[in-house]
Each structure stands twice: as structure tokens, then as C-alpha cells.
Scaffold this motif. Structure first.
Motif, PDB file in Angstrom:
ATOM      1  N   GLY A 108      78.626 -80.586 -45.234  1.00  0.00           N
ATOM      2  CA  GLY A 108      80.009 -80.826 -44.889  1.00  0.00           C
ATOM      3  C   GLY A 108      80.322 -82.302 -44.746  1.00  0.00           C
ATOM      4  N   TYR A 109      81.495 -82.590 -44.190  1.00  0.00           N
ATOM      5  CA  TYR A 109      81.960 -83.973 -44.069  1.00  0.00           C
ATOM      6  C   TYR A 109      81.367 -84.640 -42.833  1.00  0.00           C
ATOM      7  CZ  TYR A 109      85.024 -87.835 -42.831  1.00  0.00           C
ATOM      8  OH  TYR A 109      85.496 -89.067 -42.462  1.00  0.00           O
ATOM      9  N   GLY A 110      80.958 -85.874 -42.992  1.00  0.00           N
ATOM     10  CA  GLY A 110      80.571 -86.701 -41.863  1.00  0.00           C
ATOM     11  C   GLY A 110      79.176 -86.453 -41.337  1.00  0.00           C
ATOM     12  N   PRO A 111      78.765 -87.276 -40.355  1.00  0.00           N
ATOM     13  CA  PRO A 111      77.430 -87.158 -39.767  1.00  0.00           C
ATOM     14  C   PRO A 111      77.204 -85.800 -39.124  1.00  0.00           C
ATOM     15  CG  PRO A 111      78.450 -89.251 -39.179  1.00  0.00           C
ATOM     16  CD  PRO A 111      79.509 -88.427 -39.831  1.00  0.00           C
ATOM     17  N   ASN A 112      75.937 -85.353 -39.151  1.00  0.00           N
ATOM     18  CA  ASN A 112      75.564 -84.093 -38.524  1.00  0.00           C
ATOM     19  C   ASN A 112      74.267 -84.299 -37.748  1.00  0.00           C
ATOM     20  OD1 ASN A 112      73.170 -83.143 -40.416  1.00  0.00           O
ATOM     21  ND2 ASN A 112      74.821 -83.860 -41.769  1.00  0.00           N
ATOM     22  N   PRO A 113      74.015 -83.480 -36.728  1.00  0.00           N
ATOM     23  CA  PRO A 113      72.835 -83.685 -35.878  1.00  0.00           C
ATOM     24  C   PRO A 113      71.515 -83.706 -36.640  1.00  0.00           C
ATOM     25  CG  PRO A 113      74.367 -82.179 -34.823  1.00  0.00           C
ATOM     26  CD  PRO A 113      74.886 -82.400 -36.206  1.00  0.00           C
ATOM     27  N   ALA A 114      71.357 -82.808 -37.632  1.00  0.00           N
ATOM     28  CA  ALA A 114      70.110 -82.759 -38.383  1.00  0.00           C
ATOM     29  C   ALA A 114      69.853 -84.070 -39.114  1.00  0.00           C
ATOM     30  CB  ALA A 114      70.138 -81.600 -39.379  1.00  0.00           C
ATOM     31  N   ALA A 115      70.898 -84.648 -39.697  1.00  0.00           N
ATOM     32  CA  ALA A 115      70.743 -85.922 -40.401  1.00  0.00           C
ATOM     33  C   ALA A 115      70.371 -87.034 -39.430  1.00  0.00           C
ATOM     34  CB  ALA A 115      72.029 -86.269 -41.141  1.00  0.00           C
ATOM     35  N   ARG A 140      68.560 -86.764 -36.754  1.00  0.00           N
ATOM     36  CA  ARG A 140      67.131 -86.629 -36.442  1.00  0.00           C
ATOM     37  C   ARG A 140      66.272 -87.073 -37.615  1.00  0.00           C
ATOM     38  NH1 ARG A 140      69.399 -81.954 -33.954  1.00  0.00           N
ATOM     39  NH2 ARG A 140      68.964 -80.662 -35.783  1.00  0.00           N
ATOM     40  N   GLU A 141      66.691 -86.751 -38.834  1.00  0.00           N
ATOM     41  CA  GLU A 141      65.922 -87.142 -40.017  1.00  0.00           C
ATOM     42  C   GLU A 141      65.884 -88.655 -40.176  1.00  0.00           C
ATOM     43  OE1 GLU A 141      66.288 -87.001 -44.876  1.00  0.00           O
ATOM     44  OE2 GLU A 141      67.203 -85.373 -43.726  1.00  0.00           O
ATOM     45  N   LEU A 142      67.009 -89.311 -39.972  1.00  0.00           N
ATOM     46  CA  LEU A 142      67.064 -90.757 -40.134  1.00  0.00           C
ATOM     47  C   LEU A 142      66.260 -91.466 -39.055  1.00  0.00           C
ATOM     48  CD1 LEU A 142      70.829 -91.060 -41.120  1.00  0.00           C
ATOM     49  CD2 LEU A 142      68.856 -91.403 -42.622  1.00  0.00           C
ATOM     50  N   LYS A 143      66.316 -90.935 -37.849  1.00  0.00           N
ATOM     51  CA  LYS A 143      65.517 -91.513 -36.769  1.00  0.00           C
ATOM     52  C   LYS A 143      64.028 -91.357 -37.065  1.00  0.00           C
ATOM     53  CE  LYS A 143      64.508 -93.078 -32.594  1.00  0.00           C
ATOM     54  NZ  LYS A 143      64.681 -94.495 -32.208  1.00  0.00           N
ATOM     55  N   ALA A 144      63.630 -90.180 -37.518  1.00  0.00           N
ATOM     56  CA  ALA A 144      62.225 -89.937 -37.841  1.00  0.00           C
ATOM     57  C   ALA A 144      61.756 -90.797 -38.997  1.00  0.00           C
ATOM     58  CB  ALA A 144      62.009 -88.458 -38.175  1.00  0.00           C
ATOM     59  N   GLY A 145      62.704 -91.180 -39.874  1.00  0.00           N
ATOM     60  CA  GLY A 145      62.365 -92.014 -41.025  1.00  0.00           C
ATOM     61  C   GLY A 145      62.238 -93.491 -40.694  1.00  0.00           C
ATOM     62  N   GLY A 146      62.410 -93.843 -39.445  1.00  0.00           N
ATOM     63  CA  GLY A 146      62.197 -95.232 -39.049  1.00  0.00           C
ATOM     64  C   GLY A 146      63.438 -96.029 -38.730  1.00  0.00           C
ATOM     65  N   ALA A 147      64.610 -95.398 -38.755  1.00  0.00           N
ATOM     66  CA  ALA A 147      65.835 -96.138 -38.456  1.00  0.00           C
ATOM     67  C   ALA A 147      66.022 -96.270 -36.947  1.00  0.00           C
ATOM     68  CB  ALA A 147      67.039 -95.434 -39.066  1.00  0.00           C
ATOM     69  N   SER A 148      66.346 -97.472 -36.511  1.00  0.00           N
ATOM     70  CA  SER A 148      66.731 -97.677 -35.107  1.00  0.00           C
ATOM     71  C   SER A 148      68.222 -97.945 -34.990  1.00  0.00           C
ATOM     72  CB  SER A 148      65.950 -98.844 -34.511  1.00  0.00           C
ATOM     73  OG  SER A 148      66.151-100.032 -35.273  1.00  0.00           O
ATOM     74  N   LEU A 149      68.851 -98.220 -36.135  1.00  0.00           N
ATOM     75  CA  LEU A 149      70.293 -98.467 -36.181  1.00  0.00           C
ATOM     76  C   LEU A 149      70.895 -97.716 -37.355  1.00  0.00           C
ATOM     77  CD1 LEU A 149      72.886 -99.976 -35.267  1.00  0.00           C
ATOM     78  CD2 LEU A 149      72.197-101.853 -36.795  1.00  0.00           C
ATOM     79  N   LEU A 150      71.983 -97.006 -37.103  1.00  0.00           N
ATOM     80  CA  LEU A 150      72.705 -96.278 -38.147  1.00  0.00           C
ATOM     81  C   LEU A 150      74.116 -96.842 -38.246  1.00  0.00           C
ATOM     82  CD1 LEU A 150      73.075 -93.855 -40.126  1.00  0.00           C
ATOM     83  CD2 LEU A 150      73.838 -92.523 -38.148  1.00  0.00           C
ATOM     84  N   VAL A 151      74.549 -97.104 -39.465  1.00  0.00           N
ATOM     85  CA  VAL A 151      75.916 -97.550 -39.722  1.00  0.00           C
ATOM     86  C   VAL A 151      76.626 -96.452 -40.495  1.00  0.00           C
ATOM     87  CG1 VAL A 151      77.384 -99.345 -40.706  1.00  0.00           C
ATOM     88  CG2 VAL A 151      75.109 -99.940 -39.851  1.00  0.00           C
ATOM     89  N   THR A 152      77.655 -95.848 -39.912  1.00  0.00           N
ATOM     90  CA  THR A 152      78.427 -94.826 -40.621  1.00  0.00           C
ATOM     91  C   THR A 152      79.647 -95.487 -41.242  1.00  0.00           C
ATOM     92  OG1 THR A 152      79.925 -94.112 -38.842  1.00  0.00           O
ATOM     93  CG2 THR A 152      77.698 -93.177 -38.860  1.00  0.00           C
ATOM     94  N   GLU A 186      76.447 -87.675 -30.395  1.00  0.00           N
ATOM     95  CA  GLU A 186      75.814 -87.332 -29.114  1.00  0.00           C
ATOM     96  C   GLU A 186      74.329 -87.073 -29.322  1.00  0.00           C
ATOM     97  OE1 GLU A 186      78.151 -84.025 -27.896  1.00  0.00           O
ATOM     98  OE2 GLU A 186      79.843 -85.256 -27.198  1.00  0.00           O
ATOM     99  N   GLU A 187      73.971 -86.456 -30.450  1.00  0.00           N
ATOM    100  CA  GLU A 187      72.566 -86.237 -30.766  1.00  0.00           C
ATOM    101  C   GLU A 187      71.873 -87.567 -31.040  1.00  0.00           C
ATOM    102  OE1 GLU A 187      68.965 -84.123 -31.690  1.00  0.00           O
ATOM    103  OE2 GLU A 187      70.722 -83.803 -30.422  1.00  0.00           O
ATOM    104  N   ALA A 188      72.544 -88.474 -31.748  1.00  0.00           N
ATOM    105  CA  ALA A 188      71.971 -89.796 -32.004  1.00  0.00           C
ATOM    106  C   ALA A 188      71.703 -90.524 -30.692  1.00  0.00           C
ATOM    107  CB  ALA A 188      72.923 -90.602 -32.887  1.00  0.00           C
ATOM    108  N   GLU A 189      72.613 -90.432 -29.766  1.00  0.00           N
ATOM    109  CA  GLU A 189      72.416 -91.073 -28.462  1.00  0.00           C
ATOM    110  C   GLU A 189      71.232 -90.456 -27.731  1.00  0.00           C
ATOM    111  OE1 GLU A 189      75.411 -92.442 -24.950  1.00  0.00           O
ATOM    112  OE2 GLU A 189      75.377 -90.295 -25.371  1.00  0.00           O
ATOM    113  N   ARG A 190      71.099 -89.130 -27.834  1.00  0.00           N
ATOM    114  CA  ARG A 190      70.015 -88.434 -27.142  1.00  0.00           C
ATOM    115  C   ARG A 190      68.648 -88.867 -27.643  1.00  0.00           C
ATOM    116  NH1 ARG A 190      66.525 -84.432 -27.480  1.00  0.00           N
ATOM    117  NH2 ARG A 190      67.013 -83.999 -29.673  1.00  0.00           N
ATOM    118  N   ILE A 191      68.537 -89.108 -28.961  1.00  0.00           N
ATOM    119  CA  ILE A 191      67.231 -89.442 -29.532  1.00  0.00           C
ATOM    120  C   ILE A 191      67.007 -90.955 -29.625  1.00  0.00           C
ATOM    121  CG2 ILE A 191      67.136 -87.275 -30.824  1.00  0.00           C
ATOM    122  CD1 ILE A 191      67.988 -88.773 -33.328  1.00  0.00           C
ATOM    123  N   GLY A 192      67.932 -91.746 -29.128  1.00  0.00           N
ATOM    124  CA  GLY A 192      67.747 -93.201 -29.110  1.00  0.00           C
ATOM    125  C   GLY A 192      68.071 -93.909 -30.403  1.00  0.00           C
ATOM    126  N   LEU A 193      68.997 -93.361 -31.189  1.00  0.00           N
ATOM    127  CA  LEU A 193      69.423 -93.992 -32.440  1.00  0.00           C
ATOM    128  C   LEU A 193      70.771 -94.673 -32.209  1.00  0.00           C
ATOM    129  CD1 LEU A 193      69.121 -94.441 -35.530  1.00  0.00           C
ATOM    130  CD2 LEU A 193      70.261 -92.223 -35.862  1.00  0.00           C
TER     131      LEU A 193
END
Length: 574
Positions: free
Chosen positions: A110-117, A119-131, A143-150
Motif C-alpha cells: 500500500g501507500y506510505g511507510p509500514n511497520p514491517a518495512a 523493521r526490515e530497514l532497521k535490521a539492514g543497518g539503517a539508523s536514519l530513515l528519510v521518507t 511509532e514502530e520506528a520510534e519503538r525500535i530506535g530508527l
């Protein structure tokens, strides 16, 4: 249009009368004509810090550069998202980072960021995400990104409510507390300002030992995204497109060059080429293929790889056209059925279980054009949940109406801007959606339809449509949304040839009284009243109105007319 105003523009600025008339017809006065004719980035660019959260965004990006952090880019799957993502990637790569671009699958995610993505980006080594071109209303995902420290930065332009999702910075000139006056920018235009702010912050920190990267070299991407997102070509957007077209002439972007080649563009690129030839091919990846192809192409520097991606997008675009034709026929049948009762509804809502959700935006756009009212097209899945795209007409804010429908509980989710929106709706709430849109938008639609007239800038003959005239008209460009192409009437010209070509187009030749002729084409209208009138007028006189353009076929530029309307002379055929 004021003839006096046009005369003042011509006299005070030393420009031809025909250009002065075009400017006056678009609200330009004599004092502002010089700047309008030569829009510059320097003169029209605001201080990026006037956008809310811009300084925080620049500081966090600068930290990432200095620390060589893992950065991920999450972009939307349309042209604006692809150009924004490629632009940010090129900017960060020039500073030594290697960002990962993530474009969601519009069918699965679907449109826009989703919780699964997240988690995947964080696990892939990203500490910063730019949407980019998304994220302003992605509460669950952020909210999920905040929870996992992204950490998340949002650069967007879509309308949003008062509440904002958790993030380090949310740069959006259309957020309700932003007073920058830049709400007309596409996301790629906002992204460019973010990079300007980043370079300025790094310079302040003494990061550059030598010269900073030249952001102006990437204005080709900004121009493409700005034109294809159909934002008004006013203010900074005009400078973006004007300078971006110059950048395109150098063919410095391997992906853009390859795309122009597969689209068989002859001559210099124009806003028309961007909006109707290049843009649809990039969008085809997001609609029915690999959503990441567009961003991958535009951020690619290898000519061979770019050629392969461009060829794949070209094939996908052909498949999309075939699919669209079948869907449009069904959508038009549904629209015609409800239009039988007087004027019909103010907002058309069509849908099917067999439609591809990636193509519904095109169906909505075609229905909007044909019936001159907002239109939604919905693709229902096996569970009865519909993915819809809507397109609007001038003066009708569809994005605000969709947000109101979300607040009223009529639809599951939705968002967008004035001219385009998307939503998710359950099958059993479609009638509620129709009623809601009718009640909310009927007055605005009625006003828009009353204002719908074809404004003519002047009259020319086939012999007067010269290369010299085109050169003069180009001085008042580029043309697009908010700064429409000049429309000329060719009165009493004989249709010496008319036939169908391609996907429902009508090509013809028009001859003036002095027997001079001009080639013309009317797009996608063979089965419409205009197309039937043109095909039936062979050998007869017509008043024809349309826009002039250059055809560079076989390397020799010739003026042609893109027909928008036609009428028989009052004395009838002869």
C-alpha cells in the motif's frame, strides 16, 4: 485579458505583442514580466529555514554524514517519489554515504511507510530513515520506528491534519503550522530544499575541504517530478522546471537519457515530453511491475544498466496501456449509466473486482477529463476492500474531502492533495462514500463546471504558425499546471485530411484560405464527440482551437497543432 495590460507589458519590456498577450492572460503585469520571463533559482528560492522543522532535518542529516551512518530512503512509487528518492540518494552519495532506496509495492504494502518495512530497514543497518513524498500521516509505521530506535525524517507535501507522527523532523509546507508559503511545491521540490539546507549546515560546520556538490546539476530530476505531479508552475516551481530543462539538454543523467531514447523523443525535452512520455513510463513500474524501477533508473550512472531498465519500463508501459483500455471501457460504461439522469452526480465513483489497483488512477483521470467532474476508480480485492484513486478539477479540493471522509468514518484511510487523492473503502460503504462526496463537493463542482471555458489567447492561420512564433512563445514558458499553454484559434480552415492513428488519436491536416497547411492531432478522442466531428469534416471548413508545438520528426522541426476543440462556422459547411 486586458489589451491595455498586454500593451504595457510589450512596451515596458520590449517584447513582442503575442508574448505580452500570453503573459497578460495569465495575470502577469508589466512590473513582473522581466522576472517571469527569466525565473532564477536565486531570486525565487526561499530561505529553507522558513519551512517548519527544516533546521532539525538538516542537523540530523549532517550528523549522519559526519558519522557515516547507515541511511535508508523510503519513497512513494510515483514519479514524484522516484525523483525525490533519486535526488536524495545522489545528494547523500556525493557526501560519501551509500543510502538504500526502498520503494513499497503498492499492491502488497500500500501507500506510505509500514511497520514491517521499518523493521526490515532497521535490521539492514539503517539508523536514519528519510521518507519522501509520504510519511506525514504514517502514524503506525513511525511509532514502530520510534519503538525500535530508527530515527525518521519526513519530507513531504501532502495535506495533513494537526496531529503529526513521531519523528525527528517533519518538513511539509502543507502542514497546518507552516507559514513558508511553499505549499505549491512537489515533494521533489521540498527534497531539493532539504539538500540545500543540508549543504548549508555542513558548510557551517566546516565539513567541506573543497567545493560543495553542485545541486543545480540535479535540477533535471526536480523538473521531472514537478511537472509529473501536476503542481502549479508558479514561483519557485517555474524556476525549477526552466533550469531543469536546461540541465536535461546536457543528458547528464544516464537514466533520463535512456528513457528519452526508448520513448523516441525527437528534439529538446519539453514539459509535454516529461508529463506524457517519460512520466508514464516511470509510473508503469509502480503500477504493474517493480515499483523501485523508476528510482533505480534515475539514480543510475551506468549507461548500459540504465538502458536495460528503461527498456523494461517501456515494455511495462505498453502492457499498462492495454490494461487501461479495457478498464476504461468498463469505467466509461458505468459513468454513462449514471449520467443518463440529467447532469448526473457531482463526483463519479466507479469500480470493479477485475481492475488492477495500479491503474485506477489513470481511469479516474480519464473519466475526470471526459465528464469534467471529480472521479474515483476503485479496484476491489477478494475480501471486498477497495483501493481507489481520485482525480479532481480546478477549484475542488479532493484531498480535503478525503481526509474529512476518514474523520467521518466513511472510509478506512485516505489522503492526498487538492487535485489527486487515494483512499481505501469497504464495498458496503461505497454508497456512503458517494453520498458524502456529493454533499461535500456538489457546490464546488457546480462552480467549477460553470467556469469551464476554453480561453483563447489569440487567432493564427496555418501560414502564421511559424518557427519564429514558437520561439517567441517559448519565452513565456514553461507551461503546465497553473501556467497553461497558450491556446490559439485557427478560424475557417479546411480539413483536407483526417484519420485515426495509434490509441484512438485523430490526425488531420488543416489548410488556410491561402492554401498553406498545418498538421494537427487530437489525442484520445476518436470515439468522442470532438473526434467524430473532425473525422466527419473531411473536405469542409472548421474553426479549430488548440496548442501549438514543435514536431522534430526526422530532425526537421515543424509546427503542429494539438487540437482541443472545434466548431462549424456559423454559415455552415461549404
Amino acid at each position: 485579458m486586458s489589451a491595455i495590460q498586454a500593451q504595457a507589458i510589450a512596451q515596458q519590456n520590449g517584447i513582442p505583442d503575442v508574448v505580452a498577450r500570453v503573459l497578460a492572460g495569465r495575470g502577469v503585469d508589466a512590473q513582473g514580466a522581466a522576472e517571469f520571463l527569466d525565473p532564477s533559482i536565486r531570486a525565487l528560492m526561499p530561505d529553507p529555514s522558513t519551512l517548519v522543522d527544516m533546521d532539525a532535518a538538516a542537523a540530523r542529516l549532517a550528523d549522519a554524514v559526519e558519522r557515516s551512518e547507515g541511511v535508508a530512503i523510503f519513497g512513494d512509487y510515483d514519479v514524484d517519489g522516484a525523483t525525490s528518492s533519486a535526488l536524495m540518494a545522489r545528494g547523500l552519495r556525493s557526501l560519501g554515504l551509500d543510502p538504500r532506496i526502498y520503494i513499497p509495492d503498492r499492491i502488497i504494502e500500500g501507500y506510505g511507510p509500514n511497520p514491517a518495512a521499518m523493521r526490515e530497514l532497521k535490521a539492514g543497518g539503517a539508523s536514519l530513515l528519510v521518507t519522501l513524498d509520504c510519511g506525514s500521516v504514517s502514524f503506525e509505521a513511525l511509532e514502530e520506528a520510534e519503538r525500535i530506535g530508527l530515527d525518521v525524517l519526513v519530507a513531504d507535501h501532502h495535506q495533513m491534519g494537526v496531529e503529526r507522527p513521531p519523528c525527528v523532523a517533519l518538513v511539509n509546507p502543507n502542514r497546518q503550522d507552516d507559514l513558508s508559503g511553499q505549499g505549491h511545491l512537489a515533494a521533489v521540490g521540498v527534497t531539493f530544499l532539504v539538500l540545500v539546507a543540508l549543504m548549508r549546515e555542513l558548510k557551517r560546520r566546516g565539513y567541506f575541504a573543497g567545493k560543495a556538490p553542485d545541486l543545480l546539476a540535479w535540477l533535471d530530476l526536480v523538473a521531472l517530478g514537478t511537472v509529473c505531479d501536476v503542481v502549479p508552475l508558479q514561483g519557485l516551481n517555474r524556476a525549477y522546471v526552466t533550469k531543469g530543462l536546461f540541465a536535461m539538454h546536457r543528458r547528464g543523467n544516464a537514466g533520463l537519457a535512456a528513457l528519452a531514447d526508448v520513448a523516441r523523443v525527437n528534439g529538446p525535452l519539453t514539459p509535454y515530453h516529461l508529463g506524457f512520455l517519460l512520466g508514464p513510463r516511470i509510473n508503469a513500474g509502480g503500477r504493474i511491475g517493480d515499483a523501485a524501477l523508476g528510482a533505480r533508473l534515475l539514480s543510475c550512472d551506468d549507461a548500459q544498466a540504465a538502458g536495460e531498465i528503461a527498456a523494461r519500463l517501456d515494455r511495462l508501459n505498453t502492457e499498462r496501456q492495454t490494461m487501461e483500455a479495457v478498464m476504461l471501457e468498463e469505467g466509461e460504461a458505468q459513468a454513462t449509466a449514471v449520467m443518463l439522469d440529467g447532469e448526473g452526480p457531482s463526483v463519479l465513483v466507479t469500480g470493479s473486482d477485475t481492475w488492477h489497483p495500479g491503474v485506477v488512477g489513470l481511469i479516474a483521470s480519464r473519466l475526470k477529463e471526459r465528464h469534467r467532474r471529480p472521479a474515483f476508480a476503485i479496484a476491489f480485492d477478494a475480501d471486498g476492500r477497495g483501493t481507489a484513486s481520485g482525480r479532481s478539477v480546478p477549484g475542488v479540493d479532493l484531498g480535503a474531502a478525503v481526509r474529512a471522509a476518514v474523520d467521518a468514518g466513511v472510509i478506512v484511510k485516505g489522503g492526498g492533495h487538492a487535485m489527486a487523492a487515494g483512499l481505501t473503502v469497504e464495498r458496503n460503504r461505497v454508497e456512503d462514500l458517494k453520498a458524502f462526496m456529493e454533499e461535500r463537493l456538489s457546490a464546488a463542482v457546480a462552480a467549477s463546471r460553470e467556469d469551464h471555458v476554453l480561453k483563447i489567447d489569440g487567432a493564427v492561420t496555418a501560414s502564421g504558425a511559424t518557427l519564429e512564433l514558437m520561439a517567441l512563445l517559448e519565452k513565456a514558458g514553461p507551461y503546465g499546471a497553473g501556467h497553461s499553454e497558450p491556446i490559439f484559434a485557427l478560424p475557417s480552415h479546411r480539413v483536407t485530411f483526417a484519420d485515426t492513428v495509434g490509441n484512438g488519436h485523430v490526425r488531420l491536416a488543416l489548410a488556410g484560405s491561402d492554401r498553406s497547411s498545418i498538421k494537427a492531432i487530437a489525442f484520445r478522442c476518436a470515439d468522442q464527440p470532438l473526434g467524430k466531428a473532425l473525422l466527419g469534416a473531411r473536405g469542409h471548413m472548421l474553426h479549430v482551437a488548440g496548442c501549438l508545438s514543435l514536431d522534430h520528426w526526422q530532425g526537421t522541426p515543424k509546427v503542429q497543432l494539438r487540437v482541443l476543440d472545434a466548431a462549424e462556422p456559423k454559415l455552415g459547411r461549404r
